[in-house]
Design a protein around this motif. Structure first.
Motif, PDB file in Angstrom:
ATOM      1  N   LYS A 186     -13.665  -3.312   4.611  1.00 52.56           N
ATOM      2  CA  LYS A 186     -13.050  -4.480   5.240  1.00 52.56           C
ATOM      3  C   LYS A 186     -11.552  -4.248   5.434  1.00 52.56           C
ATOM      4  O   LYS A 186     -10.996  -4.528   6.497  1.00 52.56           O
ATOM      5  N   ARG A 187     -10.892  -3.732   4.413  1.00 54.06           N
ATOM      6  CA  ARG A 187      -9.456  -3.452   4.516  1.00 54.06           C
ATOM      7  C   ARG A 187      -9.167  -2.395   5.580  1.00 54.06           C
ATOM      8  O   ARG A 187      -8.096  -2.400   6.194  1.00 54.06           O
TER       9      ARG A 187
ATOM     10  N   GLY B 145      -3.346  -8.986   5.329  1.00 54.66           N
ATOM     11  CA  GLY B 145      -4.065  -7.997   6.136  1.00 54.66           C
ATOM     12  C   GLY B 145      -3.137  -7.091   6.913  1.00 54.66           C
ATOM     13  O   GLY B 145      -3.583  -6.252   7.697  1.00 54.66           O
ATOM     14  N   TYR B 146      -1.837  -7.233   6.716  1.00 51.62           N
ATOM     15  CA  TYR B 146      -0.834  -6.374   7.342  1.00 51.62           C
ATOM     16  C   TYR B 146       0.449  -6.490   6.534  1.00 51.62           C
ATOM     17  O   TYR B 146       0.619  -7.414   5.728  1.00 51.62           O
TER      18      TYR B 146
ATOM     19  N   GLN C  28     -10.157  -2.212   8.438  1.00 52.58           N
ATOM     20  CA  GLN C  28     -10.055  -2.817   9.767  1.00 52.58           C
ATOM     21  C   GLN C  28      -8.699  -3.470  10.014  1.00 52.58           C
ATOM     22  O   GLN C  28      -8.452  -4.026  11.091  1.00 52.58           O
ATOM     23  N   ASN C  29      -7.815  -3.396   9.049  1.00 55.68           N
ATOM     24  CA  ASN C  29      -6.535  -4.103   9.160  1.00 55.68           C
ATOM     25  C   ASN C  29      -5.632  -3.581  10.272  1.00 55.68           C
ATOM     26  O   ASN C  29      -4.655  -4.246  10.640  1.00 55.68           O
TER      27      ASN C  29
ATOM     28  N   HIS D 211      -4.685  -5.993  13.098  1.00 56.50           N
ATOM     29  CA  HIS D 211      -3.723  -7.085  12.935  1.00 56.50           C
ATOM     30  C   HIS D 211      -2.355  -6.768  13.527  1.00 56.50           C
ATOM     31  O   HIS D 211      -1.550  -7.685  13.745  1.00 56.50           O
TER      32      HIS D 211
ATOM     33  N   TYR E  72       0.214  -6.816   2.307  1.00 54.94           N
ATOM     34  CA  TYR E  72      -0.937  -6.207   3.000  1.00 54.94           C
ATOM     35  C   TYR E  72      -2.244  -6.779   2.474  1.00 54.94           C
ATOM     36  O   TYR E  72      -3.151  -7.113   3.251  1.00 54.94           O
TER      37      TYR E  72
ATOM     38  N   THR F 277       0.947  -0.419   7.522  1.00 58.05           N
ATOM     39  CA  THR F 277      -0.340  -1.088   7.747  1.00 58.05           C
ATOM     40  C   THR F 277      -1.387  -0.101   8.239  1.00 58.05           C
ATOM     41  O   THR F 277      -2.526  -0.074   7.739  1.00 58.05           O
TER      42      THR F 277
ATOM     43  N   ALA G 225      -4.625   1.244   6.039  1.00 61.04           N
ATOM     44  CA  ALA G 225      -5.977   1.001   6.550  1.00 61.04           C
ATOM     45  C   ALA G 225      -6.787   2.297   6.587  1.00 61.04           C
ATOM     46  O   ALA G 225      -7.984   2.302   6.242  1.00 61.04           O
TER      47      ALA G 225
END
Length: 760
Positions: free
Chosen positions: A518-519, A476-477, A521-522, A525, A472, A490, A494
């Protein structure tokens, strides 16, 4: 009183008598089918849950998982005809279990030391019973054991279970203390048990188990109201007779009993109508701690006084909300739900503050109550937000307990699902982060350092060895080919990351805010625009080809499917709606969730879902979509939220033994009911906003710890008037479908004007 009967629906306003809201609590609600609640005696957040067990089921049969164990998560099923005994610890409403410690059963006649079977109860010490002779109230339970002609009564303090057994005339009256029995009865669950007869009325000992909690030790002190005539035990682990102990006959009147599988017995002579009482104190630390708890909480033998005190404890907590309802059944539903939300988390320390920590060392709780039983994947959604309104001091102590768990953790992680000094690692996410964020953002900071709490949240979210977090953080996932339930993980990671960002923002930690916002927004993905659903993605960046939006197995989701989890972006509902095609298309998606017909295969592939708990494809008993009905507030169709909420309330909650449409999950199902009945709901814990719905009461007054009162009123309320024409807060019209936490905690009045027709 017949626990199986409830009052008919009456369409007259019912006001709650201020002195005794406990009269409307029916602990029998949820004890049938999937509710998994227990009907026995306890006090608010009590360490003792003294309740009947109607069967003990092996976890495995012929080397395979036994699906029948799922029925007995709380030890009791309403449809059973026999009672095995009364044990002192239980979970409320879970989908997994443990506990069932120190089972006691009074019997008469020839001594039997095995429980027998449900179809032949006479083959053991269990007894038939009837709901005609069973009473379950807040803090009190009573039943007649028909096979032994014994009236059993139970009540409790925080750390002491009190038994009162009215015997017939008998020269063979027994009290069985079964230390083998336990909920789920894992093979080799007992690591060791020890019983010591201190004198002719006092017994001490402990039980070590390795079940769902891998290392759990609980100590006890048991006192009889009259001297024992004789005693003994059965030890199913014969190896302890080797060596030195062969010099003694341990089976009869030997003061120490030790082994992995001990069942002890204590004999008495009884006259007709004679009452034998037992006080049974628990401690997580020592038998000396159990004795101190006993002396502090139950020094005498006045069972009736203890019963009154338990009810007073319940009335004190229940009276924090005073309700006027349409019917008496509504009051039963409401106050039983409030009762269920106060069953856990549970106290986990002695009266002097001593408790066993996650490191298996003894610790001292200084200035706070240490709690355990954190079913966080469930309870972060509504239970802990409810506590931030009705129980803020307790909730702050719960946060402190989580931080102590973190300090004692070799992983330096906050709890995921913890109980009795153990981490079970059950379910997904790191939702203690949500609970802590919700408390801090709402200003409930007392007894702990908010900045240290933020650091604990951040470190938990960076622990790469935990459940796909390494992928992750890198991709990002969570990729499905590397870690299962990848989409659910995920999405939940998030959301938790967004919670961390909110705390960082409040405390001025820009570095942490930037990292975790920022994380958060995952979620993007794992959204597949070609299908309109969240979808499992592989480590090479492609979506997995095999994809079934209705299946709950092997599709990247846990306790849900793509339909449910595609709605799970509580931190960014407006952005999610836009991503999924805009308000019109998203509204159609939501409509379909509640109205579609599921194929039979959907029900066949999972053991914990039945048609009873489902509306369309909306599975109320599985929490990922608990916020779904409120999402219409973001699509310009709030009347659909109002309609759906009232429909769910009617279908999923009833004043009956099978009155819960799913596991109560340590109070989450009940917390959803309470918020929704009051007319607002925390769609996104960690924010200060509540989405409005459709209240199902005439009025309610919340007595807040800060001394203020928040009142909800529904004008023109009726079962048909489910729509809201307008809303006023403190006399001023609300232009949005939300209120803030400060609106509630500041006191004042929220008025809904109800209508039979939607306001579009």
């Amino acid at each position: 009183m017949r626990t199986s009967l409830f009052l008919p629906l009456l369409l007259l306003p019912y006001a709650l008598p201020a002195q005794d809201p406990a009269q409307y609590v029916k602990p029998i609600i949820g004890t049938q089918k999937m509710g998994h609640t227990y009907p026995g005696a306890t006090v608010p957040f009590g360490m003792v849950q003294l309740s009947p067990d109607t069967d003990t089921i092996p976890y495995e049969m012929n080397g395979k998982y036994n699906p029948d164990v799922y029925k007995y998560c709380a030890g009791y099923q309403y449809t059973d005809k026999t009672i095995v005994g009364f044990s002192h610890t239980h979970f409320s409403g879970t989908g997994h279990s443990d506990l069932g410690d120190f089972l006691i059963m009074p019997t008469t006649g020839p001594l039997q030391l095995n429980p027998g079977t449900a179809d032949k109860p006479e083959s053991g010490y269990r007894s038939r019973f009837s709901h005609e002779h069973e009473t379950a109230e807040a803090g009190y339970y009573k039943v007649r054991l028909d096979d032994h002609n014994i009236l059993a009564e139970l009540t409790a303090t925080n750390r002491v279970g009190l038994h009162r057994y009215t015997f017939p005339q008998a020269d063979q009256a027994h009290i069985i203390l079964d230390l083998v029995s336990g909920i789920y009865n894992y093979d080799k669950k007992n690591v060791w048990t020890f019983v010591r007869v201190e004198n002719d009325t006092l017994i001490t000992g402990y039980r070590q188990t390795s079940g769902w909690a891998r290392t759990r030790t609980l100590y006890f002190a048991m006192v009889f109201s009259k001297p024992i005539k004789q005693y003994g035990h059965q030890n199913l682990d014969s190896s302890v007779y080797k060596g030195f102990y062969r010099k003694f006959d341990q089976t009869s009147n030997f003061p120490e009993m030790a082994g992995r599988r001990i069942t002890a017995w204590f004999d008495f002579d009884t006259k007709a109508g004679e009452q034998l009482q037992i006080k049974f104190a628990l401690s997580p630390v020592s038998t000396a701690g159990a004795l101190r708890n006993l002396a502090a909480e139950a020094p005498g033998w006045d069972f009736e006084a203890a019963k009154r005190k338990s009810r007073e404890d319940w009335n004190r907590e229940l009276s924090k909300v005073t309700v006027k309802a349409l019917s008496e059944n509504d009051l039963i539903n409401f106050y039983t739900a409030l009762y269920h939300t106060y069953l856990s988390p549970t106290t986990y320390m002695d009266v002097d503050g001593a408790y066993r920590g996650l490191d298996q060392l003894n610790h001292q709780a200084e200035g706070f109550t240490n709690y355990t039983t954190f079913s966080l994947w469930d309870t972060y959604r509504a239970l802990h937000p409810l506590f931030n309104i009705l129980q803020p001091r307790r909730n702050a102590d719960m946060v402190r307990s989580m931080l102590e768990h973190y300090n004692q953790s070799v992983h330096k992680m906050l709890p995921v699902w913890s109980h009795h000094a153990n981490e079970n690692w059950c379910m997904i996410g790191y939702h203690s982060v949500s609970v802590i964020a919700d408390a801090i953002v709402k200003g409930n900071i007392r007894g702990y350092d908010a900045m240290q709490a933020l650091e604990a949240c951040a470190n938990t979210a960076r622990y790469k060895k935990y459940d796909g977090l390494e992928y992750y953080m890198e991709l990002g996932y969570v990729p499905e080919d590397k870690n299962s339930s990848s989409v659910s993980k995920t999405l939940e990671y998030a959301y938790d990351d967004w919670c961390i960002a909110q705390v960082a923002k409040k405390l001025g930690r820009t570095d942490l805010y930037n990292e975790f916002i920022k994380r958060s927004q995952n979620y993007r993905h794992v959204y597949d625009a070609s299908t309109g659903f969240m979808r499992p993605k592989l480590s090479n960046g492609s979506f997995r080809k095999e994809f079934d939006v209705l299946s709950t197995h092997g599709q990247g989701f846990i306790e849900g499917n793509a339909w449910n989890y595609s709605l799970y972006v509580p931190q960014y509902p407006a952005e999610m709606i836009e991503m999924m095609g805009g308000k019109k298309q998203f509204t159609q998606h939501l409509d379909s969730l509640f109205t579609m017909h599921l194929p039979d295969a959907f029900f066949a592939e999972t053991e914990d879902i039945t048609r009873d708990g489902i509306i369309g494809n909306y599975v109320h008993g599985n929490e990922p979509a608990h916020h779904a009905a409120y999402l219409y507030n973001w699509t310009g169709a709030p009347w659909k939220t109002q309609e759906r909420v009232r429909m769910i309330l009617e279908k999923m909650y009833k004043p009956a033994s099978d009155g819960l449409g799913g596991n109560d999950d340590c109070g989450q199902m009940s917390a959803w009911y309470l918020f929704s009945t009051l007319g607002f709901y925390p769609v996104c814990p960690g924010s200060t906003a509540y989405a409005l719905g459709s209240p199902a009461i005439r009025s309610a007054s919340l007595q807040l710890e800060n001394g203020k009162t928040f009142t909800v009123e529904a004008v023109d309320q009726s079962p048909q008037n489910v729509y809201v024409r307008k809303v006023e807060l403190n006399g001023k019209p609300l232009q949005q479908r939300f209120i803030s936490h400060s609106d509630v905690m500041g006191g004042g009045k929220l008025v809904f004007y109800m209508s039979r027709k939607p306001t579009r």
